[in-house]
Scaffold this active site. Structure first.
Site, PDB file in Angstrom:
ATOM      1  CD  GLN A   1      -2.845  -1.295   2.314  1.00  0.00           C
ATOM      2  OE1 GLN A   1      -3.358  -0.284   2.757  1.00  0.00           O
ATOM      3  NE2 GLN A   1      -3.112  -2.501   2.810  1.00  0.00           N
ATOM      4  CG  ASP A  53       4.410  -3.092   7.971  1.00  0.00           C
ATOM      5  OD1 ASP A  53       3.549  -2.192   7.982  1.00  0.00           O
ATOM      6  OD2 ASP A  53       4.517  -3.904   7.041  1.00  0.00           O
ATOM      7  CE  LYS A  77       3.141   2.074   7.216  1.00  0.00           C
ATOM      8  NZ  LYS A  77       2.873   0.771   7.858  1.00  0.00           N
ATOM      9  CD  GLU A  85       0.216  -1.060   5.410  1.00  0.00           C
ATOM     10  OE1 GLU A  85       0.756   0.016   5.734  1.00  0.00           O
ATOM     11  OE2 GLU A  85       0.823  -2.000   4.883  1.00  0.00           O
ATOM     12  CD  GLN A 113       7.851   3.683  12.225  1.00  0.00           C
ATOM     13  OE1 GLN A 113       7.558   3.183  11.149  1.00  0.00           O
ATOM     14  NE2 GLN A 113       7.706   3.038  13.369  1.00  0.00           N
ATOM     15  CB  VAL A 114      12.540   8.375  12.889  1.00  0.00           C
ATOM     16  CG1 VAL A 114      12.605   7.203  13.867  1.00  0.00           C
ATOM     17  CG2 VAL A 114      13.946   8.774  12.450  1.00  0.00           C
ATOM     18  CG  LEU A 115      12.257   5.824   6.917  1.00  0.00           C
ATOM     19  CD1 LEU A 115      12.441   6.198   5.457  1.00  0.00           C
ATOM     20  CD2 LEU A 115      11.818   4.379   7.032  1.00  0.00           C
ATOM     21  CG  LEU A 116      15.740   2.998  12.812  1.00  0.00           C
ATOM     22  CD1 LEU A 116      15.693   1.667  13.551  1.00  0.00           C
ATOM     23  CD2 LEU A 116      16.321   4.084  13.704  1.00  0.00           C
ATOM     24  CG  ASP A 131       0.588  -8.197   7.432  1.00  0.00           C
ATOM     25  OD1 ASP A 131       0.777  -9.226   6.762  1.00  0.00           O
ATOM     26  OD2 ASP A 131       0.909  -7.066   7.042  1.00  0.00           O
TER      27      ASP A 131
END
Length: 568
Positions: A262, A471, A278, A299, A382-385, A451
């Site tokens: 999605q 997720d 999202k 989602e 959300q922070v991306l690592l 999921d």
């Protein structure tokens, strides 16, 4: 003559009476019809009760920020089969057993293994049996969705995923369980004094050589709080600055995330941060329809937000920090979009700015993301690592992964010995990964997440690295159903951390739903992230989780279930 006048008067009175009655009936009919019309108009503003919003119309539903939950569905009652008194007794039993473990109990004496029994020999026997079964079946590419499963030709021989390997004997079960206990004890002894490693230290030398300017950013300061045991420190100033950055930072560029079923948008933010956005898709009171499979569920951004707060309350700190954010769909996304994403924007018939993106599900004009009302759009950010090649990740197939097929079940769904036949026989789980998976199972059950097909951790940290709970957008789909199959790893393996039980007991005493509600109210600008029914469901599910642990302890004793692996 007098009789004629009397008749005339009588006729006139009758006609007048008839006309009066007709007039009153007509007036009453008009008033009643007008009242019905007014009721219809008023009902348009009343939120539709949870569970009755059709799926397709829910996607196009007007954005609701102040939705009010309806009364709890009294028809659905699933008792947890455990009383508060029994929970208190469990806590005392487990606390006393934990104190005994601190006295260096010899695990080899507590969980003895027959000298004639061999773990390697048992593994070889199971593998030989599996190979015999495989040779009898024609291999086939795994189908991930009901649609792809339906495309299989009639002549193809489909392997039966419900056929399990030859189950180990009762004798082997006892020996294997004791072997796992001893392996976990050895793991603790080898790693209990490990030094905590943070991402900043791992990346320092490479950054100093290639991009020294990044060492002086707030992004790098936050990386100092990301270590092998947790992805943030909730009490640090870096964490608070990060949330403010996510919520208010200017969007420099907006692009699509390449993978996923999605639409998800990556925001480039100032000072080196990347964040995953999202968008809003359905109202807070929308429930996943009972006939919809987990792999085709929509989602929900509010589910991501609620899952993060619950993870923080439980003290795991394994969900990368995220927060709800209101964006201007034109200024923050359309004008900053990459060429590929910008091509998917359009103006809807309602004169709203929309985009559809590119993905496997719901990326067409009928399921587009639109600003409602106007250009306003809410979502989770959300922070991306760091990702490869900066940091190496390990993607682990979940041993209790669902079949992702509308017509087949996975092995574990029909084999009660799956933990012994598959998990315990895999030495990859003779360490903290096994107990991390139990933590994840408990977390997923509380949020209702079916999921969980893979587990993720940062490989660069080494083997002593916690799973990262990524997720969670398909959680909180239903409050009127508790998916007990999510607890299958705990029910079949019956191993659990002391520290995790202590966390669960603490929030149980304080009221988990109360803690979660306060956290959402105090930490979010978006309103009413969870309707009241979901909060009620969380408390109910916590009781069900305790009941499962109680059953395990009655079967295997406290020390046979609860593990102290040195993780606080």
């Amino acid at each position: 003559m007098r009789h004629i006048r009397l008749r005339l008067r009588t006729s006139i009175l009758f006609i007048l009476a008839t006309l009066t009655i007709f007039f009153l009936i007509t007036l009453n009919t008009l008033i009643w019809s007008t009242n019905e019309l007014e009721q219809v108009e008023e009902n348009r503003d009343i939120p539709i009760p949870p569970g009755v919003i059709p799926f397709w119309s829910a996607i196009n539903h007007q954005n609701i920020y102040d939705i009010h939950a309806t009364s709890v569905n009294t028809i659905f009652i699933r008792p947890s089969n455990i009383s508060q008194r029994r929970v208190e007794e469990l806590y005392e039993l487990i606390r006393n057993a934990k104190n005994d473990d601190t006295q260096s109990v010899d695990k080899e004496k507590l969980f003895p293994i027959d000298s004639t029994w061999s773990f390697d020999k048992l593994v070889e026997q199971q593998q030989a049996h599996d190979n015999d079964d495989t040779n009898k079946q024609t291999p086939e590419t795994h189908a991930d969705t009901a649609d792809s499963a339906a495309k299989t030709t009639k002549t193809t021989i489909r392997p039966d995923l419900t056929t399990s390997a030859k189950s180990v004997s009762e004798y082997d079960k006892i020996q294997l369980r004791n072997y796992v206990h001893q392996s976990l004890a050895k793991w603790k002894k080898e790693h209990q004094n490990d030094k905590i490693i943070n991402l900043a230290d791992l990346m320092h030398d490479e950054l100093l050589r290639d991009e020294p300017s990044r060492l002086n950013t707030t992004w790098y300061e936050f990386m100092k709080t990301v270590n092998n045991l947790r992805v943030y420190d909730p009490n640090s100033s870096e964490f608070k600055r990060l949330l403010n950055h996510l919520q208010n930072g200017e969007v420099i560029e907006a692009s699509e995330m390449s993978q996923g079923t999605q639409i998800k948008v990556i925001f480039d933010l100032p000072d080196g941060f990347e964040a995953l956005f999202k968008p809003y898709r359905v109202p807070r009171n929308y429930q996943t329809l009972p006939d919809h499979f987990y792999f085709s569920d929509i989602e929900r951004h509010h589910a991501e937000i609620a899952a993060f707060h619950l993870d923080k309350i439980l003290g795991f700190y394994r969900v990368p920090p995220l927060i709800g954010r209101l964006v201007h769909i034109t200024r923050d996304i359309h004008e900053k979009a990459t060429e590929e994403l910008a091509k998917t924007f359009f103006i809807s018939p309602a004169n709203n700015t929309c985009f559809r993106g590119h993905c496997s599900y719901y990326c067409d004009t009928s399921h587009a993301v639109c600003g409602k009302p106007g250009d306003r759009l809410e979502g989770s950010i959300q922070v991306l690592l760091p990702r490869p090649p900066e940091i190496e990740w390990k993607k682990i197939t979940h041993p209790y992964r669902r079949s992702y097929s509308a017509i087949r079940k996975a092995k574990w769904e029909s084999n009660e010995n799956h933990c012994y036949d598959e998990v315990f026989l895999n030495d990859d789980y003779h360490n903290r990964l096994l107990l991390d998976m139990m933590d994840l199972s408990a977390f997923d059950f509380l949020i209702g997440n079916m999921d969980r097909h893979h587990m993720m951790r940062i490989q660069t940290f080494g083997a002593n690295s916690a799973l990262i709970h990524l997720d969670n957008g398909r959680s909180f789909g239903r409050y009127d159903h508790d998916e007990l199959s999510i607890l299958t790893p705990i029910r079949q393996c019956c191993l659990f951390r002391y520290s995790t039980f202590a966390r669960l007991y603490r929030v149980y005493r304080q009221g988990l739903s109360t803690l979660l509600s306060r956290s959402l109210e105090n930490g979010e600008q978006l309103r009413k992230i969870l309707v009241d029914e979901h909060l009620t469901a969380i408390d109910r599910r916590l009781g069900i989780l305790f009941a499962h642990l109680d059953t395990c302890i009655k079967t295997y004793t406290v020390k046979g279930v609860m593990i102290d692996d040195g993780i606080d």
